[in-house]
Design a protein around this motif. Structure first.
Motif, PDB file in Angstrom:
ATOM      1  N   PRO A 192      -7.978  52.718 -33.219  1.00 17.29           N
ATOM      2  CA  PRO A 192      -7.548  51.550 -32.445  1.00 17.29           C
ATOM      3  C   PRO A 192      -8.568  51.138 -31.395  1.00 17.29           C
ATOM      4  O   PRO A 192      -9.502  51.876 -31.076  1.00 17.29           O
ATOM      5  CB  PRO A 192      -6.250  52.042 -31.784  1.00 17.29           C
ATOM      6  N   GLU A 193      -8.360  49.949 -30.875  1.00 12.54           N
ATOM      7  CA  GLU A 193      -9.134  49.508 -29.722  1.00 12.54           C
ATOM      8  C   GLU A 193      -8.707  50.337 -28.509  1.00 12.54           C
ATOM      9  O   GLU A 193      -7.625  50.915 -28.492  1.00 12.54           O
ATOM     10  CB  GLU A 193      -8.883  48.019 -29.459  1.00 12.54           C
ATOM     11  N   PRO A 194      -9.533  50.410 -27.470  1.00 10.89           N
ATOM     12  CA  PRO A 194      -9.113  51.138 -26.262  1.00 10.89           C
ATOM     13  C   PRO A 194      -7.889  50.493 -25.627  1.00 10.89           C
ATOM     14  O   PRO A 194      -7.653  49.287 -25.783  1.00 10.89           O
ATOM     15  CB  PRO A 194     -10.335  51.030 -25.336  1.00 10.89           C
ATOM     16  N   PRO A 195      -7.086  51.264 -24.910  1.00 10.60           N
ATOM     17  CA  PRO A 195      -5.957  50.673 -24.179  1.00 10.60           C
ATOM     18  C   PRO A 195      -6.444  49.583 -23.216  1.00 10.60           C
ATOM     19  O   PRO A 195      -7.600  49.590 -22.778  1.00 10.60           O
ATOM     20  CB  PRO A 195      -5.370  51.874 -23.418  1.00 10.60           C
ATOM     21  N   ALA A 196      -5.543  48.679 -22.896  1.00 11.16           N
ATOM     22  CA  ALA A 196      -5.912  47.499 -22.097  1.00 11.16           C
ATOM     23  C   ALA A 196      -5.311  47.563 -20.697  1.00 11.16           C
ATOM     24  O   ALA A 196      -4.346  48.299 -20.442  1.00 11.16           O
ATOM     25  CB  ALA A 196      -5.434  46.230 -22.809  1.00 11.16           C
ATOM     26  N   ASN A 197      -5.906  46.764 -19.807  1.00  9.93           N
ATOM     27  CA  ASN A 197      -5.377  46.547 -18.442  1.00  9.93           C
ATOM     28  C   ASN A 197      -5.144  47.863 -17.690  1.00  9.93           C
ATOM     29  O   ASN A 197      -4.060  48.105 -17.158  1.00  9.93           O
ATOM     30  CB  ASN A 197      -4.074  45.745 -18.493  1.00  9.93           C
TER      31      ASN A 197
END
Length: 288
Positions: free
Chosen positions: A127-132
């Motif tokens: 997955p993409e890295p976690p956001a915010n």
């Protein structure tokens, strides 16, 4: 006549081949499929590494078929994933199906193909890295202050539908330190850190991993300044552990010493003295 004509054609081809080799031209080198990655089981992308071009313009094509099928397909999208890549949209992505993927390099001198890569989209999720990622210092009235770390799941991953589960890992360190302090957050999207050094600027990152697949890259760094009046890292627990360990060691030493004395007494009991009344043991000592 036909044999002579065929011989002439072969001769001309050999001359052309020799001339090309003398000019440094050759068939392309063998390309290599590097990896395939899916951000969330709905789409995926594959990348390859070109071989030598043989000194000639070389074209690359990616072909694939699904295991159990004979129909060969060409890459549906060479643009979206960037150079030397193939992007499979939702229309071309199936889970629980094995893809057999090959890259072909073609120039005027010949063709060369990579080794096949076998891909099941279920097991290539990265997955993409976690956001915010956000950091906030909290000062509750009746409790110790702490650093509150919060984040959101990766934007391209559908976690709300239960399609798959995501686990998180956080790392942080003072800006001047070299070693990271790592915390596993399981499925939570927040974490409280109580033990921090006052007066330090902390760097924090988070990454995630699906139930099947690989860890994402670390998120971009976020930082926060810890004030000088922040309570120092709590050492009470370590003092208690040290005292308790010392007490346990003393008890073990005493037990071993007592047990050792008891074993010597059991194995080598004292020799009893003579039991005959009126018999003087000193007479034995004085005898020649």
């Amino acid at each position: 006549m036909k044999e002579n004509a065929a011989s002439r054609v072969v001769f001309i081809l050999l001359l052309f081949l020799n001339a090309s080799l003398l000019n440094g031209q050759s068939p392309p080198g063998k390309p290599k499929l590097i990896k395939c990655r899916s951000p969330g089981k709905e789409t995926f992308t594959c990348w390859w590494e070109p071989g030598e071009d043989g000194g000639l313009p070389t074209n690359y094509t990616l072909t694939y078929h699904k295991e159990g099928e004979t129909l060969i397909h060409e890459c549906p999208d060479y643009i979206t994933g960037g150079p030397n890549s193939c992007y499979f949209s939702k229309k071309h992505t199936s889970i629980w199906k094995m893809y057999v993927i090959t890259v072909n390099a073609i120039n005027q001198m010949g063709i060369n193909s990579s080794d096949p890569l076998y891909v099941d989209v279920t097991y290539i999720v990265e997955p993409e890295p976690p956001a915010n990622l956000t950091l906030e210092l909290k000062h509750p009235e009746d409790r110790k202050p702490y650093l509150w770390i919060k984040w959101f799941p990766p934007t391209l991953t559908d976690v709300k539908s239960g399609w798959f589960m995501i686990q998180y890992e956080i790392r942080l360190k003072p800006e001047t330190a070299t070693d990271w302090e790592t915390h596993f957050a399981a499925k939570q999207t927040q974490l409280k850190i109580f033990s921090l050094y006052p007066g330090q600027k902390y760097i924090v990152q988070v990454r995630c991993k699906p139930d099947h697949g690989y860890w994402s890259e670390w998120s971009p760094e976020s930082s926060i300044q810890i004030p000088n009046d922040f309570p120092v890292k709590d050492t009470t627990v370590w003092i208690f552990v040290a005292v308790l360990s010392a007490v346990i060691c003393l008890i073990m030493v005493w037990a071993v010493a007592f047990k050792g004395y008891s074993m010597v007494t059991c194995i080598l009991p004292p020799v009893p003295g003579p039991k005959i009344k009126g018999f003087d043991i000193h007479l034995l000592e004085a005898a020649p």
